[in-house]
Design an enzyme around this catalytic site. Structure first.
Site, PDB file in Angstrom:
ATOM      1  N   ASN A 102       9.835  13.245   9.959  1.00 38.12           N
ATOM      2  CA  ASN A 102       9.993  14.705  10.020  1.00 38.12           C
ATOM      3  C   ASN A 102       8.896  15.361  10.851  1.00 38.12           C
ATOM      4  O   ASN A 102       9.108  16.439  11.416  1.00 38.12           O
ATOM      5  CB  ASN A 102      10.021  15.290   8.601  1.00 38.12           C
ATOM      6  CG  ASN A 102      11.327  14.990   7.891  1.00 38.12           C
ATOM      7  OD1 ASN A 102      12.403  15.182   8.444  1.00 38.12           O
ATOM      8  ND2 ASN A 102      11.232  14.487   6.682  1.00 38.12           N
ATOM      9  N   HIS A 189      20.581  10.124   9.251  1.00 37.61           N
ATOM     10  CA  HIS A 189      20.521   9.466   7.954  1.00 37.61           C
ATOM     11  C   HIS A 189      21.534   8.322   7.862  1.00 37.61           C
ATOM     12  O   HIS A 189      22.720   8.532   8.137  1.00 37.61           O
ATOM     13  CB  HIS A 189      20.780  10.475   6.838  1.00 37.61           C
ATOM     14  CG  HIS A 189      19.760  11.560   6.796  1.00 37.61           C
ATOM     15  ND1 HIS A 189      19.948  12.789   7.408  1.00 37.61           N
ATOM     16  CD2 HIS A 189      18.524  11.598   6.247  1.00 37.61           C
ATOM     17  CE1 HIS A 189      18.880  13.533   7.227  1.00 37.61           C
ATOM     18  NE2 HIS A 189      17.993  12.841   6.526  1.00 37.61           N
TER      19      HIS A 189
END
Length: 210
Positions: A102, A189
């Site tokens: 992130n 993901h």
């Protein structure tokens, strides 16, 4: 009245059995500090790689416990800020650090990511636990220089701090010829079918340190 000879023979038998069994196994408690890749984002609860690792440890390293402290969207700064409380509350023997993705998605400076991870490793060591650093990579659209430097950061840091590391959590998934088939619609993901591969990737390193 107990016959002394029989009593001594009984005690000798207990000593022999105890000696054969040896000492009780050492307590092992693994804490995973990660982001959405470890927090089962977008997949059924219980199908993520951390849960699969827990089941594997139950089979192959009985007595080992796992606590998943991963939070979707977390950064290295977030992990660093909440690590002290985790170390105090959980008292882990091993801490798997799966953070940094992130940071890259937000374009944060690599020096920022490196420093946070370094401080986390040192905090784990100071608490008497072993750290395992889990590496990540980002797509090439971030620029070749940033992409290469980000991928190299984890190995460099692991060597500098002398800790174990997993080069790439998504090895065998993101580098597949048909990689899109292993990811959710966001292409970030992994699908549930990718998590056993991720578990194997982590296990290949972790098992040596248990």
């Amino acid at each position: 009245m107990v016959n002394r000879r029989n009593w001594m023979a009984h005690c000798s038998g207990l000593i022999a059995v105890t000696g054969a069994q040896g000492a009780l196994p050492k307590r092992r408690h693994v804490v995973v500090v990660g982001d959405s890749l470890s927090a089962e984002y977008g997949i059924a609860q219980g199908s993520g790689w951390v849960r699969l690792l827990e089941r594997r440890l139950e089979r192959e390293r009985p007595g080992t416990t796992v606590f998943n402290a991963s939070i979707s969207g977390d950064t290295t700064a977030g992990g660093r800020s909440r690590l002290p409380a985790l170390l105090t509350q959980q008292r882990p023997t091993h801490v798997l650090i799966e953070l940094g993705g992130n940071d890259a998605l937000r374009g944060l400076p690599l020096s920022h990511t490196r420093d946070n991870l370094r401080q986390m490793i040192r905090a784990v060591r100071a608490a008497g636990a072993q750290a395992v650093l889990i590496g990540m990579q980002v797509p090439p659209n971030y620029g070749s220089r940033y992409t290469q430097d980000f991928a190299a950061l984890f190995g460099e840091l692991a060597r500098e701090e002398k800790v174990a590391w997993v080069p790439f959590l998504l090895a065998g998934v993101a580098d597949q010829p048909n990689a899109d088939a292993w990811f959710q619609a966001d292409r970030i993901h992994p699908l549930a079918k990718a998590h056993p591969v991720m578990c194997d990737t982590v296990w290949a390193v972790l098992q040596k340190f248990l």
